[in-house]
Design a protein around this motif. Structure first.
Motif, PDB file in Angstrom:
ATOM      1  N   ALA A   5       0.846  -1.185   0.000  1.00 33.15           N
ATOM      2  CA  ALA A   5       0.000   0.000   0.000  1.00 33.15           C
ATOM      3  C   ALA A   5       0.881   1.234   0.000  1.00 33.15           C
ATOM      4  CB  ALA A   5      -0.902   0.008   1.225  1.00 33.15           C
ATOM      5  N   ALA A   6       0.409   2.269  -0.639  1.00 36.38           N
ATOM      6  CA  ALA A   6       1.166   3.520  -0.612  1.00 36.38           C
ATOM      7  C   ALA A   6       1.213   4.044   0.807  1.00 36.38           C
ATOM      8  CB  ALA A   6       0.490   4.544  -1.529  1.00 36.38           C
ATOM      9  N   ARG A   7       2.381   4.551   1.176  1.00 35.15           N
ATOM     10  CA  ARG A   7       2.528   5.098   2.528  1.00 35.15           C
ATOM     11  C   ARG A   7       1.712   6.377   2.639  1.00 35.15           C
ATOM     12  NH1 ARG A   7       5.628   5.774   7.085  1.00 35.15           N
ATOM     13  NH2 ARG A   7       6.131   7.913   7.587  1.00 35.15           N
ATOM     14  N   SER A   8       0.851   6.394   3.632  1.00 36.73           N
ATOM     15  CA  SER A   8       0.018   7.572   3.829  1.00 36.73           C
ATOM     16  C   SER A   8      -0.455   7.618   5.257  1.00 36.73           C
ATOM     17  CB  SER A   8      -1.204   7.539   2.891  1.00 36.73           C
ATOM     18  OG  SER A   8      -2.121   8.546   3.246  1.00 36.73           O
ATOM     19  N   ARG A   9      -0.399   8.758   5.861  1.00 33.47           N
ATOM     20  CA  ARG A   9      -0.876   8.891   7.229  1.00 33.47           C
ATOM     21  C   ARG A   9      -2.388   8.763   7.304  1.00 33.47           C
ATOM     22  NH1 ARG A   9       2.770   7.383  10.735  1.00 33.47           N
ATOM     23  NH2 ARG A   9       4.683   8.594  10.610  1.00 33.47           N
ATOM     24  N   SER A  10      -3.053   8.851   6.169  1.00 37.85           N
ATOM     25  CA  SER A  10      -4.498   8.661   6.190  1.00 37.85           C
ATOM     26  C   SER A  10      -4.881   7.268   5.729  1.00 37.85           C
ATOM     27  CB  SER A  10      -5.179   9.708   5.285  1.00 37.85           C
ATOM     28  OG  SER A  10      -4.749   9.555   3.949  1.00 37.85           O
ATOM     29  N   ARG A  11      -3.878   6.395   5.539  1.00 41.91           N
ATOM     30  CA  ARG A  11      -4.146   5.040   5.088  1.00 41.91           C
ATOM     31  C   ARG A  11      -4.979   4.289   6.117  1.00 41.91           C
ATOM     32  NH1 ARG A  11       0.848   3.190   4.844  1.00 41.91           N
ATOM     33  NH2 ARG A  11       0.779   1.926   6.709  1.00 41.91           N
ATOM     34  N   GLY A  12      -5.832   3.429   5.666  1.00 42.29           N
ATOM     35  CA  GLY A  12      -6.595   2.598   6.594  1.00 42.29           C
ATOM     36  C   GLY A  12      -7.872   2.133   5.961  1.00 42.29           C
ATOM     37  N   GLY A  13      -8.385   1.001   6.443  1.00 40.40           N
ATOM     38  CA  GLY A  13      -9.628   0.460   5.939  1.00 40.40           C
ATOM     39  C   GLY A  13     -10.813   1.104   6.635  1.00 40.40           C
ATOM     40  N   SER A  14     -11.979   0.476   6.439  1.00 40.79           N
ATOM     41  CA  SER A  14     -13.170   1.017   7.059  1.00 40.79           C
ATOM     42  C   SER A  14     -13.020   0.997   8.563  1.00 40.79           C
ATOM     43  CB  SER A  14     -14.383   0.172   6.636  1.00 40.79           C
ATOM     44  OG  SER A  14     -14.201  -1.165   7.031  1.00 40.79           O
ATOM     45  N   GLY A  15     -13.313   2.070   9.194  1.00 46.52           N
ATOM     46  CA  GLY A  15     -13.205   2.160  10.644  1.00 46.52           C
ATOM     47  C   GLY A  15     -11.838   2.572  11.139  1.00 46.52           C
ATOM     48  N   ALA A  16     -10.852   2.666  10.254  1.00 51.43           N
ATOM     49  CA  ALA A  16      -9.508   3.029  10.704  1.00 51.43           C
ATOM     50  C   ALA A  16      -9.465   4.508  11.070  1.00 51.43           C
ATOM     51  CB  ALA A  16      -8.485   2.725   9.606  1.00 51.43           C
ATOM     52  N   LYS A  17      -8.831   4.781  12.179  1.00 52.42           N
ATOM     53  CA  LYS A  17      -8.673   6.173  12.607  1.00 52.42           C
ATOM     54  C   LYS A  17      -7.587   6.829  11.779  1.00 52.42           C
ATOM     55  CE  LYS A  17      -7.200   8.888  16.614  1.00 52.42           C
ATOM     56  NZ  LYS A  17      -6.795   8.832  18.024  1.00 52.42           N
ATOM     57  N   THR A  18      -7.803   8.071  11.410  1.00 56.55           N
ATOM     58  CA  THR A  18      -6.778   8.796  10.661  1.00 56.55           C
ATOM     59  C   THR A  18      -6.285   9.960  11.503  1.00 56.55           C
ATOM     60  OG1 THR A  18      -8.445  10.181   9.596  1.00 56.55           O
ATOM     61  CG2 THR A  18      -7.794   8.181   8.442  1.00 56.55           C
ATOM     62  N   ALA A  19      -5.061  10.346  11.244  1.00 54.21           N
ATOM     63  CA  ALA A  19      -4.475  11.448  12.002  1.00 54.21           C
ATOM     64  C   ALA A  19      -5.090  12.763  11.568  1.00 54.21           C
ATOM     65  CB  ALA A  19      -2.966  11.476  11.762  1.00 54.21           C
ATOM     66  N   VAL A  20      -5.046  13.721  12.470  1.00 53.01           N
ATOM     67  CA  VAL A  20      -5.498  15.073  12.123  1.00 53.01           C
ATOM     68  C   VAL A  20      -4.611  15.591  10.993  1.00 53.01           C
ATOM     69  CG1 VAL A  20      -5.713  17.432  12.955  1.00 53.01           C
ATOM     70  CG2 VAL A  20      -6.358  15.523  14.442  1.00 53.01           C
ATOM     71  N   GLU A  21      -5.218  15.998   9.882  1.00 53.20           N
ATOM     72  CA  GLU A  21      -4.455  16.518   8.759  1.00 53.20           C
ATOM     73  C   GLU A  21      -4.000  17.937   9.077  1.00 53.20           C
ATOM     74  OE1 GLU A  21      -3.474  14.907   6.129  1.00 53.20           O
ATOM     75  OE2 GLU A  21      -4.474  13.066   6.749  1.00 53.20           O
ATOM     76  N   SER A  67      -2.576  21.628   8.212  1.00 55.51           N
ATOM     77  CA  SER A  67      -2.528  22.624   7.149  1.00 55.51           C
ATOM     78  C   SER A  67      -1.098  23.101   6.971  1.00 55.51           C
ATOM     79  CB  SER A  67      -3.434  23.801   7.508  1.00 55.51           C
ATOM     80  OG  SER A  67      -2.914  24.478   8.644  1.00 55.51           O
ATOM     81  N   ALA A  68      -0.882  23.868   5.928  1.00 55.30           N
ATOM     82  CA  ALA A  68       0.455  24.410   5.681  1.00 55.30           C
ATOM     83  C   ALA A  68       0.903  25.297   6.838  1.00 55.30           C
ATOM     84  CB  ALA A  68       0.455  25.197   4.365  1.00 55.30           C
ATOM     85  N   ALA A  69      -0.034  25.997   7.466  1.00 60.72           N
ATOM     86  CA  ALA A  69       0.312  26.875   8.584  1.00 60.72           C
ATOM     87  C   ALA A  69       0.556  26.071   9.859  1.00 60.72           C
ATOM     88  CB  ALA A  69      -0.810  27.888   8.811  1.00 60.72           C
ATOM     89  N   ALA A  70      -0.172  24.953  10.031  1.00 57.23           N
ATOM     90  CA  ALA A  70      -0.070  24.174  11.280  1.00 57.23           C
ATOM     91  C   ALA A  70       1.151  23.266  11.303  1.00 57.23           C
ATOM     92  CB  ALA A  70      -1.339  23.356  11.482  1.00 57.23           C
ATOM     93  N   ALA A  71       1.613  22.824  10.138  1.00 54.24           N
ATOM     94  CA  ALA A  71       2.711  21.855  10.092  1.00 54.24           C
ATOM     95  C   ALA A  71       3.975  22.355  10.802  1.00 54.24           C
ATOM     96  CB  ALA A  71       3.018  21.482   8.640  1.00 54.24           C
ATOM     97  N   PRO A  72       4.437  23.579  10.548  1.00 53.24           N
ATOM     98  CA  PRO A  72       5.633  24.034  11.262  1.00 53.24           C
ATOM     99  C   PRO A  72       5.401  24.193  12.768  1.00 53.24           C
ATOM    100  CG  PRO A  72       4.729  25.817   9.926  1.00 53.24           C
ATOM    101  CD  PRO A  72       4.019  24.571   9.517  1.00 53.24           C
ATOM    102  N   ARG A 119      -0.803  17.471  17.458  1.00 54.61           N
ATOM    103  CA  ARG A 119      -1.431  17.789  16.167  1.00 54.61           C
ATOM    104  C   ARG A 119      -2.672  18.662  16.377  1.00 54.61           C
ATOM    105  NH1 ARG A 119       0.012  14.716  11.675  1.00 54.61           N
ATOM    106  NH2 ARG A 119       1.545  13.091  12.115  1.00 54.61           N
ATOM    107  N   GLU A 120      -3.455  18.302  17.373  1.00 54.05           N
ATOM    108  CA  GLU A 120      -4.675  19.075  17.620  1.00 54.05           C
ATOM    109  C   GLU A 120      -4.326  20.483  18.104  1.00 54.05           C
ATOM    110  OE1 GLU A 120      -8.965  18.694  19.963  1.00 54.05           O
ATOM    111  OE2 GLU A 120      -7.507  17.039  20.039  1.00 54.05           O
ATOM    112  N   ILE A 121      -3.297  20.605  18.939  1.00 55.13           N
ATOM    113  CA  ILE A 121      -2.858  21.938  19.384  1.00 55.13           C
ATOM    114  C   ILE A 121      -2.433  22.774  18.183  1.00 55.13           C
ATOM    115  CG2 ILE A 121      -1.105  23.192  20.688  1.00 55.13           C
ATOM    116  CD1 ILE A 121      -1.014  20.801  22.629  1.00 55.13           C
ATOM    117  N   ALA A 122      -1.611  22.165  17.310  1.00 51.52           N
ATOM    118  CA  ALA A 122      -1.124  22.911  16.146  1.00 51.52           C
ATOM    119  C   ALA A 122      -2.260  23.315  15.220  1.00 51.52           C
ATOM    120  CB  ALA A 122      -0.107  22.053  15.390  1.00 51.52           C
ATOM    121  N   SER A 123      -3.263  22.446  15.078  1.00 50.93           N
ATOM    122  CA  SER A 123      -4.383  22.737  14.172  1.00 50.93           C
ATOM    123  C   SER A 123      -5.320  23.795  14.737  1.00 50.93           C
ATOM    124  CB  SER A 123      -5.158  21.446  13.882  1.00 50.93           C
ATOM    125  OG  SER A 123      -4.350  20.520  13.192  1.00 50.93           O
TER     126      SER A 123
END
Length: 650
Positions: free
Chosen positions: A557-573, A575-580, A610-614
């Motif tokens: 599978a392609a490496r992706s932080r949002s990878r996952g099947g049905s029901g899989a939790k994904t990380a908070v995405e 933004s360009a401003a939040a990443a740094p 991640r949630e703090i940064a977002s």
């Protein structure tokens, strides 16, 4: 006869430092006064919010917490990462007295206590790593009612002074972690866990909660019987870990394939690689290190100081890979382990499930990767045949292995088969996040191919009074005139060259599946192939045989932080401003963790950062609404976090 392998992997040895605690010397606990009268208990929901920073319980947590807080006994089966710790930590804080936690590994108690103290919880431990003064101080705190939680190894209950200490204090509850260790034929059996059956006799009014992530119905029954919990309420959560992608690849240059997996899908990630033997651990760690992967070895024969240092580094540093025997792992609370890889076949589904469950405790996408092949089947069968114990014990081991082999050979959804083993049925649903779902496996009528293999085995045995291993047998089927074939004149056999329709890897797959299904047996020092009672029916065509198609190369599978099947939790995405901002927070956390001598996740998990940064909270009030930030962490770190978020680099 075939050449002997370079090394027959040894059964995993017990972890002689981290797996048991020698009885400490007797010493008086002093003439301290009994614990004072208990303070009024707190509401569990308020404890969850105030201490742990969560607004609501997950899944069965609320029912378990309310039952135990009310004084009921419980047996809890919940997958790793499902929040088992809260099921006893919250009741311990809500009830009067001190919660006593029976934990199997003393090497991890310090980290568990550090994590609780970071939350403002008064926690301590008693074990043989402490000197007499340190133990006496903890005992005084317990008797004075100044501890919320006290961690003990089960071995300490053999020491009468420890039992007397507990009797003099006020115990809120007993939590028995890793309760499957009481299962006598389990993969992590600890004889001292049997002592815990005495708890209800000495403390009949104190609730007990036994917790494990790994137990079939039979094991759960055994736990209840051995711990005198037959009257306890059972809570069985779903065993599904939807954020973990299960993947099994064919063996063959597995170290190179592991390196490719790490480089393409998990560069810089923390992970665990399990090997069966000490030699393989050391060679694999050296190989990965030479290729630029930060890898450390861990096995029970490694120098104790080196082993402790390697474990401490793995817990405290980001992006390390631990290459280990199964002596490593139980109780590891590191949440950001992104992969668990096996270079050798686990002996049971219970072991496989527990080991892979160390990945993705934070709920983010992770991978369970296993290299599997004919040598695994041969080695595991041989280890069972050579093991100590009576015939019934060997049958139990064989049944565990058969279930593991069935998981490896299935063409169905691997997750569905894994969960079915633990009594959970997904029905016709496919998970969408395992290799057989992402790249569906096919099957074929392998009856004729199986007959060719069996015929070759039969002719060698009956015409030549000989037996050989899989490599030589495949050479005969493919018509290869190797020196060994010519030495024994096997090119004169009628089966010589009858297998040219399949490739060498395909024949290895056929033989592997025949051995896995007990249609061929492995015997002797050189792993020779022999008939079983089931072989003649296939050879005569009375039993058709469907085999799994051997993949050319398992698709990844392609490496992706949002990878996952049905029901899989994904990380908070981010933004360009939040990443740094997130990266600044991680750098601040690393510095703070180093200064305090604790793992980074003890301060904050990545998900919280991640949630703090977002959300970029403007003040402490807004920061306190973020999941995972309780009053203790808000008080201790709030101003620093806000400065990092709004003040740039610090």
């Amino acid at each position: 006869m075939v050449d002997a392998p370079d090394e027959i992997p040894l059964p995993p040895e017990p972890d002689d430092d981290h797996g048991w605690e020698p009885p400490p010397e007797e010493h008086p606990v002093g003439d301290l006064a009994p614990a004072p009268a208990a303070v009024a208990s707190s509401d569990p929901h308020e404890v969850l919010r105030r201490v742990f920073g969560y607004d609501a319980f997950r899944g069965d947590q609320q029912a378990i917490v309310e039952h135990v807080t009310g004084g009921g006994d419980a047996l809890v089966l919940m997958p790793t990462g499902g929040g088992k710790s809260l099921c006893y930590q919250v009741p311990a804080l809500a009830r009067s007295g001190t919660g006593v936690v029976i934990s199997p590994l003393i090497a991890l108690m310090q980290d568990q206590v550090d994590a609780l103290r970071a939350l403002g919880v008064r926690a301590g431990f008693l074990n043989s790593t402490q000197d007499a003064d340190e133990r006496r101080l903890t005992e005084q705190e317990f008797l004075a009612g100044e501890l919320d939680l006290l961690y003990l190894a089960p071995e300490r209950l053999r020491v009468e002074s420890c039992v007397r200490l507990l009797e003099r204090g006020r115990v809120a509850l007993f939590a028995i972690d890793e309760a499957h260790c009481v299962a006598q034929w389990g993969h992590d059996f600890r004889p001292d866990y049997l002592l815990l059956s005495e708890l209800p006799k000495r403390w009949p009014d104190v609730p007990r909660v036994a917790l494990t992530a790994t137990a079939t119905d039979a094991t759960r029954t055994e736990i209840a019987q051995r711990l005198e919990l037959t009257g306890a309420r059972h809570f069985v959560a779903s065993f599904d870990r939807p954020n973990i992608q299960y993947r099994i690849v064919p063996k063959g240059e597995e170290r190179k394939r592991l390196l490719e997996f790490l480089r393409t899908e998990h560069p810089g990630d923390a992970g665990i690689v399990y090997c069966l033997s000490r030699k393989s651990v050391e060679q694999t760690a050296e190989f990965l290190s030479a290729q630029g992967v930060r890898a450390l070895p861990y096995h029970a024969r490694l120098d104790a100081a080196v082993r402790r240092e390697n474990q401490a580094r793995f817990l405290r540093e980001d992006g390390l890979v631990m290459v280990a025997t199964i002596a490593f792992g139980m109780g590891i609370d590191k949440p950001d382990v992104r992969f668990v890889a096996h270079l050798d076949l686990p002996k049971s589904i219970e072991g496989y499930y527990q080991e892979t469950g160390r990945a993705g405790r934070d709920g983010e996408p992770s991978t369970a990767w296993l290299a599997y092949g004919l040598p695994d089947v041969v080695q595991q069968r041989k280890m069972i045949d050579d093991s100590e114990g009576d015939a019934a014990h060997k049958r139990r081991l064989a049944a565990h292995l058969d279930a593991m082999l069935a998981l490896c050979e299935t063409t169905e959804c691997r997750r569905a088969q894994l969960l079915r083993y633990f009594g959970q049925d997904l029905g016709t649903e496919r998970c969408g996040n395992c290799d057989t779902c992402l790249t569906p496996a096919s099957s074929w009528d392998g009856t004729v191919a199986a007959q060719k293999v069996l015929s070759a085995v039969w002719r060698l045995k009956n015409e030549r009074r000989q037996s050989f291993g899989a490599v030589h047998l495949i050479d005969i089927l493919l018509g290869k005139r190797t020196p060994k074939v010519e030495q024994f004149s096997h090119d004169e056999l009628s089966v010589f060259g009858i297998g040219s329709d399949l490739s060498e890897p395909q024949w290895r797959g056929v033989i592997r599946q025949l051995v896995a299904r007990r249609l061929l047996a492995v015997s002797g020092a050189y792993s020779s192939l022999e008939f079983t009672d089931a072989s003649p029916a296939v050879m005569r065509g009375e039993q058709p045989l469907t085999l799994r198609t051997e993949p050319e190369r398992t698709a990844r599978a392609a490496r992706s932080r949002s990878r996952g099947g049905s029901g899989a939790k994904t990380a908070v995405e981010l933004s360009a401003a939040a990443a740094p901002v997130f990266e600044r927070l991680r750098a601040w956390r690393a510095t703070a963790a180093k200064e305090q001598g604790v793992p980074a996740y003890v301060i904050f998990h990545d998900a919280t950062l991640r949630e703090i940064a977002s959300r970029s909270p403007a003040d402490r009030a807004a920061l306190g609404t973020i999941s995972g930030i309780g009053e203790g962490k808000l008080t201790r770190y709030g101003d620093q976090v806000l400065e990092v978020v709004h003040g740039g680099d610090t």
